[in-house]
Design an enzyme around this catalytic site. Structure first.
Site, PDB file in Angstrom:
ATOM      1  NE  ARG A  98      19.848 -37.693 -30.199  1.00 50.35           N
ATOM      2  CZ  ARG A  98      18.845 -38.555 -30.053  1.00 50.35           C
ATOM      3  NH1 ARG A  98      18.969 -40.148 -29.244  1.00 50.35           N
ATOM      4  NH2 ARG A  98      18.440 -39.229 -31.260  1.00 50.35           N
ATOM      5  CG  ASP A 122      20.240 -31.152 -23.646  1.00 52.09           C
ATOM      6  OD1 ASP A 122      20.115 -29.870 -23.987  1.00 52.09           O
ATOM      7  OD2 ASP A 122      21.541 -31.322 -22.733  1.00 52.09           O
ATOM      8  CG  MET A 341       9.966 -30.240 -32.763  1.00 52.39           C
ATOM      9  SD  MET A 341      11.599 -29.809 -33.734  1.00 52.39           S
ATOM     10  CE  MET A 341      12.060 -30.850 -33.989  1.00 52.39           C
TER      11      MET A 341
HETATM   12  C1  LIG Z   1      23.088 -33.507 -31.661  1.00 48.90           C
HETATM   13  C2  LIG Z   1      22.348 -32.771 -32.169  1.00 48.90           C
HETATM   14  O1  LIG Z   1      22.480 -32.237 -33.204  1.00 48.90           O
HETATM   15  N1  LIG Z   1      21.264 -32.453 -31.416  1.00 48.90           N
HETATM   16  C3  LIG Z   1      20.301 -32.130 -31.815  1.00 48.90           C
HETATM   17  C4  LIG Z   1      19.723 -32.095 -32.824  1.00 48.90           C
HETATM   18  O2  LIG Z   1      18.678 -34.104 -32.104  1.00 48.90           O
HETATM   19  P1  LIG Z   1      17.927 -35.015 -33.015  1.00 48.90           P
HETATM   20  O3  LIG Z   1      18.881 -35.396 -34.318  1.00 48.90           O
HETATM   21  O4  LIG Z   1      18.409 -35.958 -31.503  1.00 48.90           O
HETATM   22  O5  LIG Z   1      16.537 -34.536 -32.519  1.00 48.90           O
HETATM   23  P2  LIG Z   1      16.026 -35.071 -33.616  1.00 48.90           P
HETATM   24  O6  LIG Z   1      15.643 -34.137 -34.963  1.00 48.90           O
HETATM   25  O7  LIG Z   1      15.955 -36.252 -33.528  1.00 48.90           O
HETATM   26  O8  LIG Z   1      13.540 -34.562 -32.943  1.00 48.90           O
HETATM   27  C5  LIG Z   1      14.219 -34.296 -32.101  1.00 48.90           C
HETATM   28  C6  LIG Z   1      12.619 -34.250 -31.283  1.00 48.90           C
HETATM   29  O9  LIG Z   1      11.767 -33.444 -32.403  1.00 48.90           O
HETATM   30  C7  LIG Z   1      10.680 -34.453 -32.907  1.00 48.90           C
HETATM   31  N2  LIG Z   1      10.843 -34.508 -34.329  1.00 48.90           N
HETATM   32  C8  LIG Z   1      12.024 -34.485 -34.885  1.00 48.90           C
HETATM   33  C9  LIG Z   1      11.393 -33.970 -35.962  1.00 48.90           C
HETATM   34  C10 LIG Z   1      10.396 -33.161 -36.970  1.00 48.90           C
HETATM   35  O10 LIG Z   1       9.716 -33.138 -37.828  1.00 48.90           O
HETATM   36  N3  LIG Z   1       8.481 -33.469 -35.744  1.00 48.90           N
HETATM   37  C11 LIG Z   1       9.161 -34.170 -34.756  1.00 48.90           C
HETATM   38  O11 LIG Z   1       8.227 -34.259 -33.978  1.00 48.90           O
HETATM   39  C12 LIG Z   1      11.596 -36.092 -32.479  1.00 48.90           C
HETATM   40  O12 LIG Z   1      10.410 -36.344 -32.116  1.00 48.90           O
HETATM   41  C13 LIG Z   1      12.152 -35.994 -31.022  1.00 48.90           C
HETATM   42  O13 LIG Z   1      11.355 -35.625 -29.678  1.00 48.90           O
HETATM   43  O14 LIG Z   1      17.805 -32.231 -33.547  1.00 48.90           O
HETATM   44  C14 LIG Z   1      17.007 -31.467 -32.203  1.00 48.90           C
HETATM   45  C15 LIG Z   1      16.023 -30.774 -33.246  1.00 48.90           C
HETATM   46  O15 LIG Z   1      16.826 -29.540 -33.405  1.00 48.90           O
HETATM   47  C16 LIG Z   1      18.014 -30.264 -31.463  1.00 48.90           C
HETATM   48  O16 LIG Z   1      17.261 -29.954 -30.270  1.00 48.90           O
HETATM   49  C17 LIG Z   1      18.911 -31.006 -31.064  1.00 48.90           C
HETATM   50  O17 LIG Z   1      20.014 -29.733 -30.632  1.00 48.90           O
HETATM   51  C1  LIG Z   2      19.056 -30.787 -27.571  1.00 41.30           C
HETATM   52  C2  LIG Z   2      20.366 -30.466 -27.277  1.00 41.30           C
HETATM   53  O1  LIG Z   2      21.527 -31.314 -27.240  1.00 41.30           O
HETATM   54  P1  LIG Z   2      21.832 -32.886 -27.478  1.00 41.30           P
HETATM   55  O2  LIG Z   2      21.048 -33.181 -28.678  1.00 41.30           O
HETATM   56  O3  LIG Z   2      23.811 -32.995 -27.497  1.00 41.30           O
HETATM   57  O4  LIG Z   2      21.709 -33.020 -25.956  1.00 41.30           O
HETATM   58  C3  LIG Z   2      21.181 -28.666 -27.649  1.00 41.30           C
HETATM   59  O5  LIG Z   2      21.384 -28.089 -27.979  1.00 41.30           O
HETATM   60  O6  LIG Z   2      20.065 -28.199 -27.105  1.00 41.30           O
END
Ligand SMILES: CC(=O)N[C@H]1[C@@H](OP(=O)(O)OP(=O)(O)OC[C@H]2O[C@@H](n3ccc(=O)[nH]c3=O)[C@H](O)[C@@H]2O)O[C@H](CO)[C@@H](O)[C@@H]1O
Ligand SMILES: C=C(OP(=O)(O)O)C(=O)O
Length: 435
Positions: A98, A122, A341
């Site tokens: 990611r 993931d 989330m």
């Molecule tokens: C490489 C990295 O840094 N990965 C992290 C990053 O993934 P990543 O940045 O991909 O995840 P996002 O913060 O964008 O969103 C994670 C999930 O939460 C949902 N969402 C997000 C914000 C919100 O206010 N409401 C909501 O429902 C999104 O739709 C998505 O399904 O952040 C996630 C959430 O902390 C973590 O699990 C991951 O480990």
């Molecule tokens: C979801 C995770 O990692 P990534 O966003 O890199 O898949 C994690 O670190 O739990």
């Protein structure tokens, strides 16, 4: 495909130093692309995802010097942007983590174009790109998006704007902040993510010459500059790994001290484990978990069953819910784990049920766990690690179970945990790696 063989039911004892934070490392490593000067980064975790991103930077032409374990100097002087169009990047590297997504903001800001495959990471839900791409569009980019294949972004220059994010995406916020540091004029991001990873990225960018205000809040102001310079940065300890060690200590009735945890950056993580009935003490900047025969899950004030759920920071990181789920299986009492989330992070509980855990998966987001309080141990089993956090949760379950377990596909665990088997053996765990 390597596996772990674990003899469960052993008491562990000793001290552990947490690794550097995976998700901060993935952000600050991408930030080195914003300048042609040297950036030295310390406390980089030696884990799969970070090694993959370092390889991407190397293939892009970044000069990389390893000073010591976890200590590297990067210099993005000449960037070979055409590498992004190669099969190697598309097939082998770009799609496997990611974190690769966050090279987009810096490359767009500095070179005006980026071509990227859909990133990996993931498989725990949809893993959207909307916040990233809509954010770049708002700053004046053109986006070409080929569903499930790639996206291409280009822009002569970026112009600062007011952005209200649909959701507080962690990597989305990081990407937009990095792009905005070199945009013309001021960018305001409201509903920004503010995890410690983002705060650390902003501190690094300000040390590089950026003008960022609102660090630690969901309202970030960035005044664009024409260029950024070099500096040194040290990554915080990994809060998710720290939570993993707390859970491991509790469920195996072990006595563990976790050194230099940066307590002030742990948010509600310590209290969440205390709500699970787990005894832990703050000793200077260490966490001491005494050996405890049992831990009774607290009730809500109206004596209702406790709910533990994730939320954007300063809420509880979703990355700890898999670990809390397995810890709950041996608690006294019951808890509802609500993973808001992600849609499919909890499906791994079927493997815990197979081991004898009393869990009801109410829906893809919620699981009710009835604690066994060691009255009946989990049974050793043959398991498969679907993602990083489910993998470590299964490893913790196997360490607490009676009998032998085999965990396959441990590359998933190695993606996020540094030398985990070696570090566990030092604490007395009976674990071996079978390649
Ligand atoms: C490489 C990295 O840094 N990965 C992290 C990053 O993934 P990543 O940045 O991909 O995840 P996002 O913060 O964008 O969103 C994670 C999930 O939460 C949902 N969402 C997000 C914000 C919100 O206010 N409401 C909501 O429902 C999104 O739709 C998505 O399904 O952040 C996630 C959430 O902390 C973590 O699990 C991951 O480990
Ligand atoms: C979801 C995770 O990692 P990534 O966003 O890199 O898949 C994690 O670190 O739990």
């Amino acid at each position: 495909m390597a596996s772990f063989k674990i003899e469960g039911g052993n008491f562990l004892k000793g001290e552990i130093k947490p690794q550097g934070a995976k998700n901060e490392a993935l952000q600050v490593l991408c930030a080195v692309l914003l300048t042609s000067e040297k950036i030295r980064i310390k406390n980089i975790p030696e884990i799969g995802d970070v090694q993959c991103l370092i390889q991407i930077l190397k293939n892009l032409g970044v000069i990389i010097k390893k000073n010591n374990i976890g200590d590297y100097t990067f210099q993005a002087k000449e960037i070979y942007i055409e590498y992004l169009n190669t099969k190697k990047f598309f097939i082998e590297y770009g799609q496997s983590i990611r974190g690769s997504l966050m090279i987009a903001g810096p490359l767009l800001a500095r070179f005006g174009k980026v071509c990227m495959p859909i990133p990996g990471g993931d498989r725990i839900g949809r893993r959207r790109l909307d916040i990233h791409l809509r954010g770049f569009e708002s700053l004046g980019s053109q986006i070409v998006y080929k569903e499930n294949q790639y996206f291409y972004i280009y822009s002569k220059y970026l112009t600062g704007k007011y952005l209200l994010l649909e959701e507080a995406s962690v990597t989305g916020t990081a990407n937009i902040i990095m792009a905005a540091t070199l945009a013309k004029g001021k960018t305001t991001i409201y509903n920004a993510a503010c995890e410690p990873y983002i705060q650390q990225l902003c501190r690094l960018l300000n040390r590089m010459g950026s003008k960022i205000k609102g660090i630690g809040s969901n309202l970030i102001h960035i005044i664009g500059v024409t260029e950024l310079s070099g500096c040194t940065h040290t990554i915080l300890p990994d809060m998710v790994e720290i939570g993993s060690w707390i859970g491991l200590a509790a469920i195996t009735s072990s006595e563990i001290k976790i050194r230099n945890v940066s307590w002030k950056n742990l948010g509600i993580i310590p209290n969440t484990f205390k709500k699970m009935g787990i005894k832990l003490e703050k000793k200077n900047d260490d966490i001491y978990i005494p050996s405890q025969k049992y831990y009774r899950i607290k009730k809500l004030l109206n004596n209702a069953i406790l709910t533990i759920s994730d939320a954007p920071w300063p809420g509880l990181t979703p990355d700890l819910l898999s670990i809390l789920t397995v810890v709950a299986t041996q608690a006294k009492g019951s808890v509802l784990i609500h993973q808001k989330m992600f849609e499919s992070r909890l499906f791994f509980v079927d493997k815990l049920i197979e081991m004898g855990a009393q869990i009801i998966l109410c829906d893809p987001h919620r699981a009710t766990i009835i604690g066994l309080n060691h009255q009946s141990y989990l049974r050793g089993s043959i398991l498969n690690s679907p993602d990083i956090r489910a993998g470590i949760a299964l490893l913790i379950a196997a360490l607490s179970a009676k009998g032998t377990s085999i965990i396959k596909n441990i590359e998933q665990i190695d993606r996020g945990y540094e030398n985990i088997d070696q570090r566990l053996r030092i604490l007395g765990a009976k674990i071996s790696r079978i390649v």
